[in-house]
Design an enzyme around this catalytic site. Sequence first.
Site, PDB file in Angstrom:
ATOM      1  N   ASP A  22      24.707  40.555  13.220  1.00  0.00           N
ATOM      2  CA  ASP A  22      25.593  39.531  12.671  1.00  0.00           C
ATOM      3  C   ASP A  22      24.703  38.535  11.926  1.00  0.00           C
ATOM      4  O   ASP A  22      24.147  37.607  12.504  1.00  0.00           O
ATOM      5  CB  ASP A  22      26.364  38.853  13.805  1.00  0.00           C
ATOM      6  CG  ASP A  22      27.329  37.778  13.303  1.00  0.00           C
ATOM      7  OD1 ASP A  22      27.202  37.346  12.143  1.00  0.00           O
ATOM      8  OD2 ASP A  22      28.207  37.373  14.093  1.00  0.00           O
ATOM      9  N   HIS A 279      30.739  38.508  14.224  1.00  0.00           N
ATOM     10  CA  HIS A 279      31.172  39.425  15.282  1.00  0.00           C
ATOM     11  C   HIS A 279      32.208  38.775  16.205  1.00  0.00           C
ATOM     12  O   HIS A 279      32.892  39.470  16.953  1.00  0.00           O
ATOM     13  CB  HIS A 279      29.967  39.933  16.089  1.00  0.00           C
ATOM     14  CG  HIS A 279      29.424  38.952  17.077  1.00  0.00           C
ATOM     15  ND1 HIS A 279      28.595  37.905  16.727  1.00  0.00           N
ATOM     16  CD2 HIS A 279      29.598  38.844  18.422  1.00  0.00           C
ATOM     17  CE1 HIS A 279      28.281  37.214  17.805  1.00  0.00           C
ATOM     18  NE2 HIS A 279      28.872  37.764  18.850  1.00  0.00           N
TER      19      HIS A 279
END
Length: 330
Positions: A22, A279
Amino acid sequence: DFDKAYFQSYSHVGIHEEMIKDRVRTETYKAAITQHQNSIAGKVVVDVGCGTGILSIFCAQVGAKRVYAVDASEIAIQASAVVKANNLSDTVIVLHGRVEDVEIDEGVDVIISEWMGYMLLYESMLESVITARDRWLKPGGLILPSSATLYMAPVTHTDRYRDSIDFWRNVYGIDMSAMLALAKQCAFEEPSVETISGENVLTWPHVVKQVDCYAVTIDELKSVATRYRFKSMMRAPLHGFAFWFDVEFNGPIDSQRKKRSNPNEALVLSTAPEDPPTHWQQTLIYLYEPVDLEQDQLIEGSVTLSQSKENPRFMNIRLEYAAGGRAFVK
């Protein structure tokens, strides 16, 4: 036992891979560490829930004197190996255990942690940061992130409703609408973590909870409640409510001036629908039946987020909403 299961889930490499990949998350943390380099260099840092140790290593790279990397999961074994492979064993000390249980024999200047869960408070990891703060942080020390804000807004999401529910009305020419009640229950009984866009949001958001990491207490996180009042910006079906959060990486309050230095320069990590996806995505609570809204129609009610008494890492949500003269509870 609940904690054992929770920490065991973080022993799997997949969850750490997802977080590290991420880029919004990881690069914002790295930028915050660089921005606060003067507060970290030559200082003692504790990394709460260090995982693979990446944030601890970032701190060591900007000159931290010592970093205590704490994690109760078995991933701490790999973190030690990662630290050793990067020739940082003299700086980064990996402590395998809970923050509540491990011992650090000195005060710390900096606490860093990536504690945020879905809907910000899921998993209750902020409590460990508070514990570390109250056990070790020196007066005037730095906490990264420094604050967090949880938002909510009503949303419309016709595609999602069509894919999950309306699909059953005609399946290869067969009327399967008898499946609708079960389909709604299975699809919408629990909160859903997914990505929506700004186009799905019907109003400006409402602040559910603001958290000052320098002052928040464990007790105030046990139950969070707010009343809200929205006015729909468009005519559309109301399918549910979305929740998202952002965190800021500010310095501590200046005790003389009672404010933080350069608040306009604070780095922000946002999980809002209009920002690049992370995420965490957004957390959606879908209604079993959509409510048809007119433009400027009021939607009001309350939401309460409370720690589950059976497992404090879980969260119970009570949502009350009223629109068009009808009131509901979920």
